[in-house]
Enzyme design. Structure first.
Site, PDB file in Angstrom:
ATOM      1  N   HIS A  35      42.016  40.677  50.052  1.00  0.00           N
ATOM      2  CA  HIS A  35      40.985  40.928  49.273  1.00  0.00           C
ATOM      3  C   HIS A  35      40.680  40.045  48.115  1.00  0.00           C
ATOM      4  O   HIS A  35      41.825  40.007  47.248  1.00  0.00           O
ATOM      5  CB  HIS A  35      40.997  42.404  48.900  1.00  0.00           C
ATOM      6  CG  HIS A  35      39.824  43.116  48.179  1.00  0.00           C
ATOM      7  ND1 HIS A  35      38.608  43.653  48.632  1.00  0.00           N
ATOM      8  CD2 HIS A  35      39.463  42.941  46.720  1.00  0.00           C
ATOM      9  CE1 HIS A  35      37.857  43.840  47.750  1.00  0.00           C
ATOM     10  NE2 HIS A  35      38.222  43.340  46.465  1.00  0.00           N
ATOM     11  N   CYS A  36      39.768  39.461  47.789  1.00  0.00           N
ATOM     12  CA  CYS A  36      39.677  38.457  46.967  1.00  0.00           C
ATOM     13  C   CYS A  36      38.777  38.977  45.694  1.00  0.00           C
ATOM     14  O   CYS A  36      37.632  39.598  45.730  1.00  0.00           O
ATOM     15  CB  CYS A  36      38.663  37.454  47.395  1.00  0.00           C
ATOM     16  SG  CYS A  36      38.439  35.948  46.377  1.00  0.00           S
ATOM     17  N   VAL A  37      39.649  39.176  44.594  1.00  0.00           N
ATOM     18  CA  VAL A  37      39.062  39.826  43.358  1.00  0.00           C
ATOM     19  C   VAL A  37      37.966  38.958  42.660  1.00  0.00           C
ATOM     20  O   VAL A  37      37.007  39.433  41.983  1.00  0.00           O
ATOM     21  CB  VAL A  37      40.342  40.101  42.491  1.00  0.00           C
ATOM     22  CG1 VAL A  37      41.183  40.918  42.950  1.00  0.00           C
ATOM     23  CG2 VAL A  37      40.907  38.840  41.943  1.00  0.00           C
TER      24      VAL A  37
END
Length: 230
Positions: A72-74
């Site tokens: 999951h890319c913040v």
């Protein structure tokens, strides 16, 4: 192209598990069915209330299962998975190129503007830009190298860490662990970037399958054994 790739990865759904998905253990075309490490049962997501296809994982932030989830890319507030991984990778490539280009332009500007009459404001801009670009270029370069390694091995970030644990457990049992989806460097490349190398750095992905099943290194062995029995 860097901004376009970023926006495309940002707004592209990484891949949803179909509600009708149900693993068929009798299907000979799917030689591998992932199971839970402890119980040995087929992987089932209690939160989403459905079975998980191979390489799918539940994202706690998105609160759903993602096909071939990498992470999951913040920075994008989006998962990187089956449908947008290539777009994300291409974005990182162009981001590294943009940083190197900006850094080279900065160095060229500094070497040209060596006159004593250059205003202090420009010197501050040069120093500040350098302090930002150098570590950013290094960080993105390392990040790009990491994902090139993953692509050549046909692994996700999650599968890499799972593979480390599996390798340690296999060594304790006197066995060798082999990543089942690693079908060779070139085949791994075209599986992610596409069969035509001309479009490898184009952010769209028209070659992707359903994300429910994937080629494995055991496919040829199974087909050979099946043909031998007939």
């Amino acid at each position: 192209m860097c901004v376009y790739s970023y926006l495309l990865a940002l707004y592209t759904d990484p891949g949803r598990v179909p509600y009708s998905y149900l693993p068929d253990i009798e299907d000979s075309s799917i030689p591998i069915h992932e199971i839970k490490r402890k119980s040995g049962d087929l992987r089932y997501c209690q939160k989403c209330s459905h079975y998980k296809p191979p390489r799918a994982h539940h994202c706690r932030i998105c609160n759903r299962c993602v096909l071939r989830m990498d992470h999951h890319c913040v920075w994008m507030d989006n998962c990187i998975g089956h449908a947008n991984y290539k777009t994300f990778f291409v974005f990182v490539v162009y981001a590294v190129v943009a940083c190197i280009y900006s850094l080279s332009m900065l160095i060229g500007s500094v070497t040209v503007d060596t006159r004593e009459d250059v205003e202090d404001n420009y010197r501050i801009v040069h120093v500040t830009s350098g302090l930002l670009l150098v570590p950013l270029s290094m960080a993105l370069g390392i990040f790009l190298g990491w994902h090139i390694y993953l692509i050549l091995r046909n692994k996700t970030t999650i599968e890499y860490h799972e593979g480390v644990r599996a390798m340690l457990l296999a060594e304790k049992g006197g066995q060798l662990y082999s990543h089942p989806y690693d079908v060779g460097a070139y085949e791994n490349l075209i599986a992610i970037l596409g069969p035509n190398f001309v479009y490898w750095l184009w952010p769209t992905s028209r070659h992707l399958g359903s994300g429910i099943s994937f080629r494995t290194k055991f496919d040829k062995q199974i087909r050979s054994s099946a043909s031998a029995t007939h």
